[in-house]
Design a protein around this motif. Structure first.
Motif, PDB file in Angstrom:
ATOM      1  N   LEU A   1      17.568  35.820  35.665  1.00  0.00           N
ATOM      2  CA  LEU A   1      18.693  34.930  35.363  1.00  0.00           C
ATOM      3  C   LEU A   1      18.591  34.387  33.949  1.00  0.00           C
ATOM      4  O   LEU A   1      19.591  34.264  33.236  1.00  0.00           O
ATOM      5  CB  LEU A   1      18.736  33.785  36.377  1.00  0.00           C
ATOM      6  CG  LEU A   1      19.908  32.809  36.250  1.00  0.00           C
ATOM      7  CD1 LEU A   1      21.237  33.537  36.342  1.00  0.00           C
ATOM      8  CD2 LEU A   1      19.817  31.723  37.320  1.00  0.00           C
ATOM      9  N   THR A   2      17.365  34.069  33.516  1.00  0.00           N
ATOM     10  CA  THR A   2      17.154  33.606  32.143  1.00  0.00           C
ATOM     11  C   THR A   2      17.610  34.659  31.147  1.00  0.00           C
ATOM     12  O   THR A   2      18.274  34.342  30.151  1.00  0.00           O
ATOM     13  CB  THR A   2      15.665  33.291  31.902  1.00  0.00           C
ATOM     14  OG1 THR A   2      15.267  32.222  32.755  1.00  0.00           O
ATOM     15  CG2 THR A   2      15.414  32.890  30.459  1.00  0.00           C
ATOM     16  N   SER A   3      17.252  35.912  31.405  1.00  0.00           N
ATOM     17  CA  SER A   3      17.625  36.979  30.477  1.00  0.00           C
ATOM     18  C   SER A   3      19.140  37.113  30.375  1.00  0.00           C
ATOM     19  O   SER A   3      19.684  37.319  29.285  1.00  0.00           O
ATOM     20  CB  SER A   3      17.011  38.315  30.915  1.00  0.00           C
ATOM     21  OG  SER A   3      17.599  38.785  32.102  1.00  0.00           O
ATOM     22  N   LEU A   4      19.832  36.973  31.493  1.00  0.00           N
ATOM     23  CA  LEU A   4      21.292  37.055  31.476  1.00  0.00           C
ATOM     24  C   LEU A   4      21.895  35.863  30.741  1.00  0.00           C
ATOM     25  O   LEU A   4      22.888  36.002  30.014  1.00  0.00           O
ATOM     26  CB  LEU A   4      21.829  37.121  32.913  1.00  0.00           C
ATOM     27  CG  LEU A   4      21.375  38.335  33.727  1.00  0.00           C
ATOM     28  CD1 LEU A   4      21.925  38.259  35.146  1.00  0.00           C
ATOM     29  CD2 LEU A   4      21.810  39.632  33.048  1.00  0.00           C
ATOM     30  N   THR A   5      21.281  34.687  30.912  1.00  0.00           N
ATOM     31  CA  THR A   5      21.744  33.491  30.199  1.00  0.00           C
ATOM     32  C   THR A   5      21.617  33.672  28.698  1.00  0.00           C
ATOM     33  O   THR A   5      22.496  33.268  27.925  1.00  0.00           O
ATOM     34  CB  THR A   5      20.923  32.259  30.648  1.00  0.00           C
ATOM     35  OG1 THR A   5      21.057  32.090  32.058  1.00  0.00           O
ATOM     36  CG2 THR A   5      21.401  30.996  29.941  1.00  0.00           C
ATOM     37  N   LEU A   6      20.516  34.287  28.274  1.00  0.00           N
ATOM     38  CA  LEU A   6      20.290  34.486  26.844  1.00  0.00           C
ATOM     39  C   LEU A   6      21.274  35.466  26.229  1.00  0.00           C
ATOM     40  O   LEU A   6      21.513  35.428  25.010  1.00  0.00           O
ATOM     41  CB  LEU A   6      18.857  34.990  26.620  1.00  0.00           C
ATOM     42  CG  LEU A   6      17.754  33.955  26.815  1.00  0.00           C
ATOM     43  CD1 LEU A   6      16.399  34.642  26.889  1.00  0.00           C
ATOM     44  CD2 LEU A   6      17.756  32.939  25.688  1.00  0.00           C
TER      45      LEU A   6
ATOM     46  N   PHE B   1      18.845  26.982  30.856  1.00  0.00           N
ATOM     47  CA  PHE B   1      20.027  27.118  31.699  1.00  0.00           C
ATOM     48  C   PHE B   1      21.048  26.022  31.409  1.00  0.00           C
ATOM     49  O   PHE B   1      22.253  26.248  31.441  1.00  0.00           O
ATOM     50  CB  PHE B   1      19.648  27.057  33.184  1.00  0.00           C
ATOM     51  CG  PHE B   1      18.738  28.149  33.637  1.00  0.00           C
ATOM     52  CD1 PHE B   1      19.041  29.478  33.400  1.00  0.00           C
ATOM     53  CD2 PHE B   1      17.560  27.866  34.309  1.00  0.00           C
ATOM     54  CE1 PHE B   1      18.201  30.500  33.822  1.00  0.00           C
ATOM     55  CE2 PHE B   1      16.714  28.871  34.741  1.00  0.00           C
ATOM     56  CZ  PHE B   1      17.038  30.191  34.489  1.00  0.00           C
ATOM     57  N   LEU B   2      20.537  24.813  31.142  1.00  0.00           N
ATOM     58  CA  LEU B   2      21.425  23.668  30.928  1.00  0.00           C
ATOM     59  C   LEU B   2      22.243  23.795  29.655  1.00  0.00           C
ATOM     60  O   LEU B   2      23.448  23.515  29.656  1.00  0.00           O
ATOM     61  CB  LEU B   2      20.597  22.375  30.892  1.00  0.00           C
ATOM     62  CG  LEU B   2      21.393  21.088  30.663  1.00  0.00           C
ATOM     63  CD1 LEU B   2      22.289  20.786  31.863  1.00  0.00           C
ATOM     64  CD2 LEU B   2      20.454  19.910  30.390  1.00  0.00           C
ATOM     65  N   ALA B   3      21.592  24.199  28.560  1.00  0.00           N
ATOM     66  CA  ALA B   3      22.275  24.225  27.266  1.00  0.00           C
ATOM     67  C   ALA B   3      23.538  25.087  27.263  1.00  0.00           C
ATOM     68  O   ALA B   3      24.589  24.641  26.783  1.00  0.00           O
ATOM     69  CB  ALA B   3      21.309  24.668  26.164  1.00  0.00           C
ATOM     70  N   PRO B   4      23.506  26.337  27.792  1.00  0.00           N
ATOM     71  CA  PRO B   4      24.748  27.123  27.807  1.00  0.00           C
ATOM     72  C   PRO B   4      25.864  26.462  28.612  1.00  0.00           C
ATOM     73  O   PRO B   4      27.040  26.557  28.245  1.00  0.00           O
ATOM     74  CB  PRO B   4      24.320  28.447  28.447  1.00  0.00           C
ATOM     75  CG  PRO B   4      22.854  28.528  28.205  1.00  0.00           C
ATOM     76  CD  PRO B   4      22.362  27.119  28.277  1.00  0.00           C
ATOM     77  N   LEU B   5      25.500  25.781  29.702  1.00  0.00           N
ATOM     78  CA  LEU B   5      26.510  25.072  30.485  1.00  0.00           C
ATOM     79  C   LEU B   5      27.148  23.953  29.678  1.00  0.00           C
ATOM     80  O   LEU B   5      28.367  23.752  29.713  1.00  0.00           O
ATOM     81  CB  LEU B   5      25.877  24.492  31.760  1.00  0.00           C
ATOM     82  CG  LEU B   5      25.424  25.485  32.834  1.00  0.00           C
ATOM     83  CD1 LEU B   5      24.720  24.754  33.956  1.00  0.00           C
ATOM     84  CD2 LEU B   5      26.620  26.254  33.376  1.00  0.00           C
ATOM     85  N   LEU B   6      26.324  23.217  28.939  1.00  0.00           N
ATOM     86  CA  LEU B   6      26.842  22.112  28.128  1.00  0.00           C
ATOM     87  C   LEU B   6      27.743  22.624  27.013  1.00  0.00           C
ATOM     88  O   LEU B   6      28.772  22.009  26.685  1.00  0.00           O
ATOM     89  CB  LEU B   6      25.682  21.299  27.541  1.00  0.00           C
ATOM     90  CG  LEU B   6      24.776  20.598  28.561  1.00  0.00           C
ATOM     91  CD1 LEU B   6      23.688  19.802  27.841  1.00  0.00           C
ATOM     92  CD2 LEU B   6      25.572  19.690  29.480  1.00  0.00           C
TER      93      LEU B   6
END
Length: 246
Positions: free
Chosen positions: A104-109, A149-154
């Motif tokens: 999930l981290t890799s997809l977020t990045l 994870f939080l930063a992309p949501l913000l």
């Protein structure tokens, strides 16, 4: 250990330069090294604390941290991080969760993040606090601070400007890591703590040096997109290996 310490130092430099701790990459590297899963979160969370403490202080001194919003998110996440650290989990369950978290981290990045500017937040911004609790629990359980994870949501909901989001993510990681670490220590006792120190002390020293370089000088050895892609590739590969091996 020499290659692992060098990789931890480089990770700390890169992550600290953008306000993150690097917990996901520390976990990936430790998993590659075959580290005992029972001490892995202790080492990753400790490294997070060492790296983001400098960033959090720097943002606070600069007046960048939006204290009201940042403290709300961390206050919601911290008890969950403590609970995550206290939660008993077997090796198979831990590796499954860690593998899924790394994928999930890799997809977020890989999600492109545009420079967020101050303006009217999106309607979904009001729901951001609901994400804090599961991210805090995940931080305490597997040793990933949650800021990545939080930063992309913000950014997605235009919560604040880009610097305020970076400052919030840094504080979020710091508090989550401290509470998660406390839970892990209470769960594992003195013996597990001693084992983590014996194995992880060189790594803590490496990230202390790397974190200072990244935080104070904002060094970037590669273009930022390259850093994201390489980190995404590493975390995806390790996460997939863990999932397939469970």
């Amino acid at each position: 250990m020499l290659w692992l310490a060098a990789a931890f130092l480089a990770t700390a430099v890169l992550y600290a330069s953008v306000g993150f701790g690097g917990g996901s990459t520390y976990n990936a590297l430790l998993a590659l090294a075959g580290t005992d899963y029972r001490i892995l979160p202790l080492i990753a969370l400790s490294c997070n604390v060492v790296v983001v403490a400098g960033s959090s202080i720097r943002y606070a001194h600069a007046g960048t941290t939006p204290w009201r919003g940042a403290l709300l998110l961390t206050a919601l996440a911290a008890p969950a991080a403590l609970l995550g650290g206290l939660t008993p989990i077997g090796e198979r369950g831990f590796l499954l969760l860690l593998g899924a978290s790394l994928v999930l981290t890799s997809l977020t990045l890989l999600v492109p993040v545009t420079a967020t500017r101050a303006g009217e937040p999106a309607a979904l911004a009001r729901f951001i606090p609901f994400a804090a609790v599961p991210l805090g629990y995940l931080a305490g359980l597997v040793g990933i601070g949650g800021g990545i994870f939080l930063a992309p949501l913000l950014h997605l909901v235009r919560w604040r400007d880009a610097r305020a989001i970076a400052a919030t993510a840094s504080l979020f990681i710091l508090i989550n890591s401290l509470f998660g670490l406390a839970g892990q220590l209470l769960k594992g006792g003195a013996g597990r703590f001693e084992a983590a120190i014996a194995f992880g002390l060189p790594l803590l020293l490496a990230v202390a040096i790397g974190g200072q370089i990244g935080s104070l000088l904002a060094v970037r050895l590669l273009p930022r997109d390259w850093i994201r892609w390489l980190t995404a590739a590493l975390t995806f590969w390790v996460g997939l290996r863990l999932l397939l091996g469970v």
